[in-house]
Write a protein that holds these residues in place. Structure first.
Motif, mmCIF file in Angstrom:
data_model
loop_
_atom_site.group_PDB
_atom_site.id
_atom_site.type_symbol
_atom_site.label_atom_id
_atom_site.label_comp_id
_atom_site.label_asym_id
_atom_site.label_seq_id
_atom_site.Cartn_x
_atom_site.Cartn_y
_atom_site.Cartn_z
ATOM 1 N N ILE A 106 0.523 -1.370 -0.232
ATOM 2 C CA ILE A 106 -0.097 -0.132 -0.271
ATOM 3 C C ILE A 106 0.914 1.159 -0.273
ATOM 4 C CG2 ILE A 106 -1.537 0.889 1.208
ATOM 5 C CD1 ILE A 106 -2.809 -1.191 -0.155
ATOM 6 N N GLY A 107 2.010 1.568 0.584
ATOM 7 C CA GLY A 107 2.445 2.419 0.962
ATOM 8 C C GLY A 107 3.384 2.264 -0.945
ATOM 9 N N PHE A 118 -9.788 9.756 -5.421
ATOM 10 C CA PHE A 118 -10.090 8.722 -5.299
ATOM 11 C C PHE A 118 -9.144 7.370 -4.137
ATOM 12 C CE2 PHE A 118 -11.268 4.110 -6.346
ATOM 13 C CZ PHE A 118 -12.192 4.573 -5.735
ATOM 14 N N ALA A 119 -8.035 7.385 -5.832
ATOM 15 C CA ALA A 119 -7.272 6.549 -5.244
ATOM 16 C C ALA A 119 -6.569 7.242 -4.271
ATOM 17 C CB ALA A 119 -6.060 6.123 -6.349
ATOM 18 N N PHE A 120 -6.223 7.734 -3.967
ATOM 19 C CA PHE A 120 -5.297 8.247 -2.512
ATOM 20 C C PHE A 120 -6.390 8.115 -1.338
ATOM 21 C CE2 PHE A 120 -2.034 11.346 -4.517
ATOM 22 C CZ PHE A 120 -1.302 11.139 -3.770
ATOM 23 N N PHE A 121 -7.410 8.543 -1.420
ATOM 24 C CA PHE A 121 -8.576 7.749 -0.594
ATOM 25 C C PHE A 121 -8.931 6.468 -0.172
ATOM 26 C CE2 PHE A 121 -12.677 6.366 0.229
ATOM 27 C CZ PHE A 121 -13.368 7.338 1.659
ATOM 28 N N GLN A 122 -9.140 5.937 -1.302
ATOM 29 C CA GLN A 122 -8.872 4.165 -0.943
ATOM 30 C C GLN A 122 -7.630 3.341 -0.698
ATOM 31 O OE1 GLN A 122 -12.072 3.404 -1.782
ATOM 32 N NE2 GLN A 122 -11.339 1.587 -1.539
ATOM 33 N N THR A 123 -6.491 4.791 -0.915
ATOM 34 C CA THR A 123 -5.197 3.690 -0.200
ATOM 35 C C THR A 123 -5.205 3.647 1.388
ATOM 36 O OG1 THR A 123 -4.115 5.451 -1.147
ATOM 37 C CG2 THR A 123 -4.220 3.491 -2.037
ATOM 38 N N ILE A 124 -5.308 5.590 1.236
ATOM 39 C CA ILE A 124 -4.737 5.806 2.679
ATOM 40 C C ILE A 124 -5.916 5.389 3.500
ATOM 41 C CG2 ILE A 124 -5.369 7.805 4.455
ATOM 42 C CD1 ILE A 124 -4.532 9.552 2.344
ATOM 43 N N PHE A 125 -7.431 4.999 3.503
ATOM 44 C CA PHE A 125 -8.946 4.450 3.790
ATOM 45 C C PHE A 125 -8.853 2.473 4.429
ATOM 46 C CE2 PHE A 125 -10.425 8.519 4.490
ATOM 47 C CZ PHE A 125 -10.887 8.418 5.743
ATOM 48 N N TRP A 126 -7.466 2.416 2.849
ATOM 49 C CA TRP A 126 -7.801 0.859 3.685
ATOM 50 C C TRP A 126 -7.224 0.566 4.653
ATOM 51 C CZ3 TRP A 126 -3.253 -2.593 3.860
ATOM 52 C CH2 TRP A 126 -3.937 -4.229 3.202
ATOM 53 N N TRP A 127 -5.614 0.891 4.954
ATOM 54 C CA TRP A 127 -5.081 0.887 6.646
ATOM 55 C C TRP A 127 -6.693 0.716 7.842
ATOM 56 C CZ3 TRP A 127 -1.139 3.983 4.033
ATOM 57 C CH2 TRP A 127 0.492 2.219 4.039
ATOM 58 N N TRP A 128 -7.222 1.941 7.433
ATOM 59 C CA TRP A 128 -7.716 1.886 8.631
ATOM 60 C C TRP A 128 -9.418 1.143 8.459
ATOM 61 C CZ3 TRP A 128 -8.161 5.401 12.526
ATOM 62 C CH2 TRP A 128 -9.056 5.413 13.446
ATOM 63 N N TRP A 129 -9.492 0.722 8.228
ATOM 64 C CA TRP A 129 -10.540 -0.177 7.548
ATOM 65 C C TRP A 129 -10.408 -1.617 8.001
ATOM 66 C CZ3 TRP A 129 -12.079 2.462 2.370
ATOM 67 C CH2 TRP A 129 -12.913 3.254 2.007
ATOM 68 N N GLU A 130 -8.728 -1.734 7.742
ATOM 69 C CA GLU A 130 -7.939 -3.133 7.702
ATOM 70 C C GLU A 130 -8.242 -3.115 8.646
ATOM 71 O OE1 GLU A 130 -8.247 -5.913 5.482
ATOM 72 O OE2 GLU A 130 -9.193 -4.028 4.992
ATOM 73 N N PHE A 131 -8.051 -2.200 10.023
ATOM 74 C CA PHE A 131 -7.743 -2.556 11.520
ATOM 75 C C PHE A 131 -9.005 -3.651 12.378
ATOM 76 C CE2 PHE A 131 -8.049 -1.301 15.776
ATOM 77 C CZ PHE A 131 -6.485 -1.288 15.951
ATOM 78 N N ARG A 132 -10.196 -3.611 11.985
ATOM 79 C CA ARG A 132 -11.375 -3.827 12.178
ATOM 80 C C ARG A 132 -10.532 -5.897 12.178
ATOM 81 N NH1 ARG A 132 -15.674 -5.121 13.967
ATOM 82 N NH2 ARG A 132 -16.694 -2.776 13.147
ATOM 83 N N ILE A 192 -5.711 -10.984 1.862
ATOM 84 C CA ILE A 192 -5.620 -9.663 2.323
ATOM 85 C C ILE A 192 -3.827 -8.680 2.109
ATOM 86 C CG2 ILE A 192 -4.196 -8.306 4.070
ATOM 87 C CD1 ILE A 192 -7.305 -8.752 4.501
ATOM 88 N N ILE A 193 -2.676 -10.364 1.346
ATOM 89 C CA ILE A 193 -1.984 -9.448 0.681
ATOM 90 C C ILE A 193 -2.937 -9.142 -0.845
ATOM 91 C CG2 ILE A 193 0.361 -9.663 -0.437
ATOM 92 C CD1 ILE A 193 0.837 -9.320 2.628
ATOM 93 N N GLY A 194 -3.066 -9.182 -1.875
ATOM 94 C CA GLY A 194 -3.790 -9.375 -2.754
ATOM 95 C C GLY A 194 -4.720 -8.817 -2.539
ATOM 96 N N TYR A 195 -5.520 -8.172 -1.853
ATOM 97 C CA TYR A 195 -6.229 -6.785 -1.685
ATOM 98 C C TYR A 195 -5.027 -6.058 -1.928
ATOM 99 C CZ TYR A 195 -10.556 -4.337 -0.595
ATOM 100 O OH TYR A 195 -11.243 -3.264 -0.301
ATOM 101 N N ALA A 196 -4.045 -5.822 -0.492
ATOM 102 C CA ALA A 196 -3.197 -4.723 -1.572
ATOM 103 C C ALA A 196 -2.733 -4.270 -2.764
ATOM 104 C CB ALA A 196 -2.110 -4.869 -0.592
ATOM 105 N N PHE A 197 -2.211 -5.684 -3.118
ATOM 106 C CA PHE A 197 -2.014 -6.017 -5.267
ATOM 107 C C PHE A 197 -3.036 -5.138 -5.555
ATOM 108 C CE2 PHE A 197 1.136 -9.579 -4.125
ATOM 109 C CZ PHE A 197 1.815 -9.280 -3.619
ATOM 110 N N LEU A 198 -3.951 -6.022 -5.697
ATOM 111 C CA LEU A 198 -5.145 -4.958 -6.120
ATOM 112 C C LEU A 198 -5.451 -3.477 -6.089
ATOM 113 C CD1 LEU A 198 -7.459 -6.255 -8.541
ATOM 114 C CD2 LEU A 198 -9.149 -6.278 -6.705
ATOM 115 N N LEU A 199 -5.079 -2.860 -5.236
ATOM 116 C CA LEU A 199 -4.465 -1.864 -4.822
ATOM 117 C C LEU A 199 -3.407 -0.853 -5.277
ATOM 118 C CD1 LEU A 199 -6.610 -1.060 -1.159
ATOM 119 C CD2 LEU A 199 -7.457 -0.361 -3.246
ATOM 120 N N TYR A 200 -2.755 -1.366 -5.636
ATOM 121 C CA TYR A 200 -1.514 -0.864 -5.633
ATOM 122 C C TYR A 200 -1.314 -0.805 -7.315
ATOM 123 C CZ TYR A 200 2.762 -0.565 -7.922
ATOM 124 O OH TYR A 200 4.489 0.160 -8.378
ATOM 125 N N LEU A 201 -2.493 -1.782 -8.334
ATOM 126 C CA LEU A 201 -2.800 -1.825 -9.993
ATOM 127 C C LEU A 201 -3.310 -0.572 -10.212
ATOM 128 C CD1 LEU A 201 -2.957 -5.362 -10.669
ATOM 129 C CD2 LEU A 201 -0.679 -4.228 -10.824
#
Length: 188
Positions: free
Chosen positions: A15-16, A46-60, A75-84
């Protein structure tokens, strides 16, 4: 370090890198001053928002006691998808495209296919956080996911600039409102 922190290290690196790609793309715009396209910039937001909040949402997942290899890979695959998703917004070079508008429409099928996949994966991710969590989100959540996936498919197919402009603004506005409404605290 607990298991959640251990799992999130690799996901956070991915994600970073996605955020770094977006920041480098914005820096290239500032330094090279190519012709920008406002719809493209909304999707960057939108992509900034999605990546920043992804950490927040995954905290659950931090409360999860038992991790499995499939969940870790998910979880790793989801992060890869956001990178793409982020990577598709900025090419290494605009040579052959000339400007971001031409690039955006040339790569829209890829971008919106990944966009739709992100929301399918997000639905699974939400369900994995528990039936109570999914139920708390109400009927609005699956309806919005269906609309976003449908909009992504439409975006992949159409070059209609009006559709793209309206869809981009609507998605970014809704996602920010959704996050502020429902996820003000990390345990939401």
């Amino acid at each position: 370090m607990d298991l959640f922190e251990y799992v999130m290290v690799l996901a956070s690196i991915v994600i970073g890198l996605a955020m770094t790609h977006l920041l480098q793309g914005l820096l290239d715009i500032i330094q090279q001053r190519p012709r920008v396209y406002w719809v493209h910039l909304v999707w960057v937001g939108f992509a900034f928002f999605q990546t920043i909040f992804w950490w927040w949402w995954e905290f659950r997942f931090s409360t999860l006691e038992a991790w499995t290899l499939p969940l870790y890979l998910f979880i790793i695959g989801y992060a890869f998808l956001l990178y793409l998703l982020c990577g598709l917004l900025f090419p290494r070079s605009l040579v052959g495209y000339g400007d971001y508008k031409t690039y955006f429409y040339a790569r829209r099928a890829w971008f919106f296919s990944v966009f739709a996949a992100v929301f399918v994966v997000d639905f699974v991710d939400t369900a994995l956080k528990g039936a109570a969590h999914l139920a708390r989100l109400g009927l609005e959540y699956p309806i919005v996911v269906a609309l976003l996936v449908g909009g992504g498919i439409t975006g992949a197919i159409t070059k209609n600039e009006r559709f793209h402009g309206i869809f981009a603004v609507a998605v970014l506005t809704y996602m920010i409102a959704w996050a502020l409404r429902g996820y003000f605290t990390a345990n939401s």
